[in-house]
Design a protein around this motif. Structure first.
Motif, PDB file in Angstrom:
ATOM      1  N   ASN A 152       0.814  -1.222   0.000  1.00  0.00           N
ATOM      2  CA  ASN A 152       0.000   0.000   0.000  1.00  0.00           C
ATOM      3  C   ASN A 152       0.840   1.262   0.000  1.00  0.00           C
ATOM      4  N   GLY A 153       1.929   1.254   0.773  1.00  0.00           N
ATOM      5  CA  GLY A 153       2.721   2.459   0.925  1.00  0.00           C
ATOM      6  C   GLY A 153       3.820   2.600  -0.120  1.00  0.00           C
ATOM      7  N   PHE A 154       4.418   1.493  -0.531  1.00  0.00           N
ATOM      8  CA  PHE A 154       5.564   1.596  -1.430  1.00  0.00           C
ATOM      9  C   PHE A 154       5.205   1.326  -2.882  1.00  0.00           C
ATOM     10  N   SER A 182      -4.597  -2.696  -1.377  1.00  0.00           N
ATOM     11  CA  SER A 182      -5.099  -4.065  -1.259  1.00  0.00           C
ATOM     12  C   SER A 182      -5.611  -4.304   0.153  1.00  0.00           C
ATOM     13  N   LEU A 183      -6.702  -5.026   0.251  1.00  0.00           N
ATOM     14  CA  LEU A 183      -7.266  -5.356   1.566  1.00  0.00           C
ATOM     15  C   LEU A 183      -7.346  -6.861   1.756  1.00  0.00           C
ATOM     16  N   THR A 185      -9.593  -7.714  -3.612  1.00  0.00           N
ATOM     17  CA  THR A 185      -8.756  -8.428  -2.649  1.00  0.00           C
ATOM     18  C   THR A 185      -9.535  -8.717  -1.367  1.00  0.00           C
ATOM     19  N   LEU A 186     -10.390  -7.778  -0.983  1.00  0.00           N
ATOM     20  CA  LEU A 186     -11.237  -8.006   0.186  1.00  0.00           C
ATOM     21  C   LEU A 186     -12.133  -9.214  -0.084  1.00  0.00           C
ATOM     22  N   GLY A 187     -12.674  -9.283  -1.283  1.00  0.00           N
ATOM     23  CA  GLY A 187     -13.505 -10.419  -1.671  1.00  0.00           C
ATOM     24  C   GLY A 187     -12.740 -11.719  -1.574  1.00  0.00           C
ATOM     25  N   LEU A 209      -4.442  -2.072   8.499  1.00  0.00           N
ATOM     26  CA  LEU A 209      -4.455  -0.855   7.681  1.00  0.00           C
ATOM     27  C   LEU A 209      -4.323   0.380   8.572  1.00  0.00           C
ATOM     28  N   LEU A 210      -5.037   0.332   9.691  1.00  0.00           N
ATOM     29  CA  LEU A 210      -4.984   1.426  10.660  1.00  0.00           C
ATOM     30  C   LEU A 210      -3.552   1.622  11.151  1.00  0.00           C
ATOM     31  N   ILE A 211      -2.888   0.508  11.465  1.00  0.00           N
ATOM     32  CA  ILE A 211      -1.503   0.592  11.934  1.00  0.00           C
ATOM     33  C   ILE A 211      -0.625   1.225  10.859  1.00  0.00           C
TER      34      ILE A 211
END
Lengths: 354, 248
Positions: free
Chosen positions: A56-58, A63-64, A139-141, A260-262
């Motif tokens: 997500n960051g790099f 994606s979840l 991805t969550l699915g 994700l929060l972290i």
């Protein structure tokens, strides 16, 4: 170049000090201390957060699916490492299951990562062609489907259906999880500093320009997805070892949101931010704020508001405050290294002089 | 001798023909420009040559090799590099990292360091700011970085998409000076511009693109003096005398 070498040396010295500290703690405190539980869980979450940050960051792929790859890793590990003599009991409804061998824990962890990586490769083929929100939903699915699939009765002899898997090896002390996670994060850091890592960041910043420079978008996204999922799988295995028993139903999407929060609180694109945030998050949600859940009397005065569940309220407020005041997370996209420290000092100097 | 030959190139996006069939040549060592209004298909042409959009007909030949429908990475390795419109530097990477991305397909570390020095020599400002995030550079500096980044791939043909867009006139002059200098150093340049005046002045040869077709071609100076081109692209309304002094 010179400061680079110095940074590495300092990092290694700090790591050595950390392990020495952990060793001393382990020798002096009883093994059931809350501190150990928190440290173990935090360090495992640190690995998941870093693996999610890689994506997500790099790489800029929202994606979840993290919980999905963790459950794959956890189950792979458990299925492969439960000692043969315990299988009849664990798989009591399925005649002892179909796997009738057991791997050593280290191989089980590797296999957990590898199987999660294979799943990621297959899922990535169609899904990584999607952009931002669509990728997140797909991805969550996947994570939801794989969780349901593992609990499917027909797979019982392999996964034990919706029943617990247990009796697999667990941690004997606090050093092993720290050592494994430190090694994994080291590999991810090396990747980010390599040419591949630079290409990932380029894709995150501007896909079109990256493509025009000859960077193969799909290959690099797939690479990042597979590696991130490998480590999510490893983290799943570690989480299984930490918990002592696992059940697919507990790997909910809320787990992904926690991670994700972290990542967001630590700072998208900051490895040290993710690590720091994991420890703060786990410690505050599970330990430091516990007192808020108990009624408290000072003399005969009952302190208002304190009751079961109040901890969650306070925790949410803290998180909102952090997000408000640190829009880009605690660390932004900086790293806690030599440059960060010296820059902090020169800024302070500027403020003093100005 | 021509370095790039485009023959009957056709490209369409979602049913709309962006390029109807265009053919042109880029000679080695020249600055060649495609001019035309918005939507004429200039950017599409560059993107098709780079392999960023699928070609549905025609052929692209580079340095004697057929490159139609190759992967972008292959095309970049062959020596065609694009400086995208709007600069598109990587804002959260340092200047140095941006340059290194330009050399992404190269592997020899010593040669890459030599190329970095080569770019720094041409753009001393980039050396001064090598540690800075590219997003914090000024527009002109970003354009220099975009050119420098493209040079890191050691192009034989440098394709520039609207390099003067959104830049101050003085900076635009600088950019065109750089383009000339690169040409003199042996890099062939394919330039597309809405600023037709500046582009035709700089170019050795030019093509006029109108709604997916090439309607005119000629040497830069010839096109610059062609009344039709002047009317359509150089801002000289009909009825004005051509003897009027030009704004420089």
């Amino acid at each position: 170049m010179k400061t680079n070498k110095l940074s590495w040396m300092i990092a290694f010295v700090l790591l050595a000090l950390m392990f020495a500290g952990l060793y001393v703690l382990e020798q002096t405190l009883p093994p059931t201390t809350m501190l150990f539980t928190i440290l173990k869980k935090s360090v495992i979450y640190a690995l998941i957060a870093v693996s999610m940050n890689l994506l997500n960051g790099f790489t800029g792929l929202f994606s979840l699916g993290q919980a999905g790859f963790m459950v794959v890793g956890a189950y792979t590990f458990a299925i492969l490492t439960i000692p043969v003599q315990h299988r009849a009991m664990v798989y009591q409804y399925y005649d002892g299951g179909i796997v009738q061998f057991a791997l050593p824990a280290a191989l089980g962890i590797l296999a957990a990562g590898a199987v999660a990586a294979v799943f990621a490769f297959l899922v990535g083929l169609p899904v990584l062609r999607l952009k931002s929100d669509y990728l997140a939903i797909a991805t969550l699915g996947f994570a939801e489907i794989i969780r349901a699939f593992i609990q499917y009765e027909g797979l019982g002899p392999l996964t034990n259906g919706s029943n617990l898997l247990r009796r697999f090896p667990t941690f004997t002390g606090i050093i092993p999880p720290f050592a494994i996670v430190a090694f994994c994060i080291f590999i991810i850091v090396m990747l980010i500093h390599s040419t591949y890592g630079r290409a990932l960041k380029a894709i995150r910043d501007d896909e079109t320009a990256a493509e025009a420079m000859g960077i193969n978008l799909f290959f690099h996204k797939q690479l990042s997805f597979v590696i991130s999922s490998f480590f999510a799988g490893v983290a799943g295995a570690l989480l299984a070892m930490y918990q002592g028993s696992i059940q697919a139903a507990s790997f909910k999407s809320s787990m992904t949101y926690e991670i994700l929060l972290i990542v967001v609180i630590g700072g998208m694109g900051s490895i040290s931010g993710s690590i720091l945030a994991s420890f703060l998050f786990i410690a505050s949600s599970e330990w430091w704020l516990r007192f808020l859940d108990n009624e408290l009397f000072i003399g005969t005065f009952k302190v208002p508001l304190l009751r079961s569940g109040f901890r969650v309220v306070v925790f949410s407020v803290i998180i909102m405050a952090v997000v408000l005041f640190y829009r880009r997370g605690i660390m932004g996209d900086r790293e806690f290294n030599l440059r960060f420290l010296t820059r902090g000092r020169s800024k302070a100097k500027e403020r003093k002089n100005g | 001798m021509s370095l790039l030959t485009v023959t009957d190139l056709k490209v369409s996006y979602g049913g709309i023909e962006a390029l109807k069939s265009i053919s042109f040549d880029v000679r080695k060592g020249q600055i060649v420009t495609l001019i035309g209004a918005n939507g004429a298909g200039k950017s599409t042409t560059l993107r098709a040559i780079s392999g960023l959009v699928p070609v549905i007909g025609g052929s692209i030949n580079f340095d004697g090799r057929e490159i139609t429908s190759l992967d972008t990475s292959k095309i970049v390795s062959e020596g065609i590099v694009m400086v995208p419109e709007g600069r598109k530097v990587f804002p959260n990477l340092s200047v140095l990292e941006n340059l290194k991305i330009g050399a992404y397909l190269r592997t020899n570390a010593d040669e890459i360091s030599a190329s970095i020095e080569y770019v720094y020599e041409r753009f001393p400002r980039l050396k001064e700011r090598h540690w800075q995030m590219a997003g914090t550079l000024s527009g002109g500096e970003q354009q220099m970085l975009a050119v420098g980044r493209a040079l890191m791939a050691r192009p034989k043909l440098l394709m520039m998409d609207e390099p003067s867009l959104g830049l101050a006139p003085l900076v635009v002059k600088d950019i065109f000076r750089i383009i000339h200098r690169l040409r003199d150093e042996g890099i062939t340049i394919l330039l597309i511009e809405q600023n037709a005046n500046a582009a035709l002045r700089a170019a050795d040869y030019g093509y006029v693109l109108e709604t997916g077709r090439i309607t005119m071609e000629g040497e830069g100076a010839t096109l610059l003096n062609d009344p039709k081109v002047r009317d359509a692209y150089l801002g000289h309304a009909k009825g004005k005398k051509s003897s009027e002094p030009e704004v420089k």
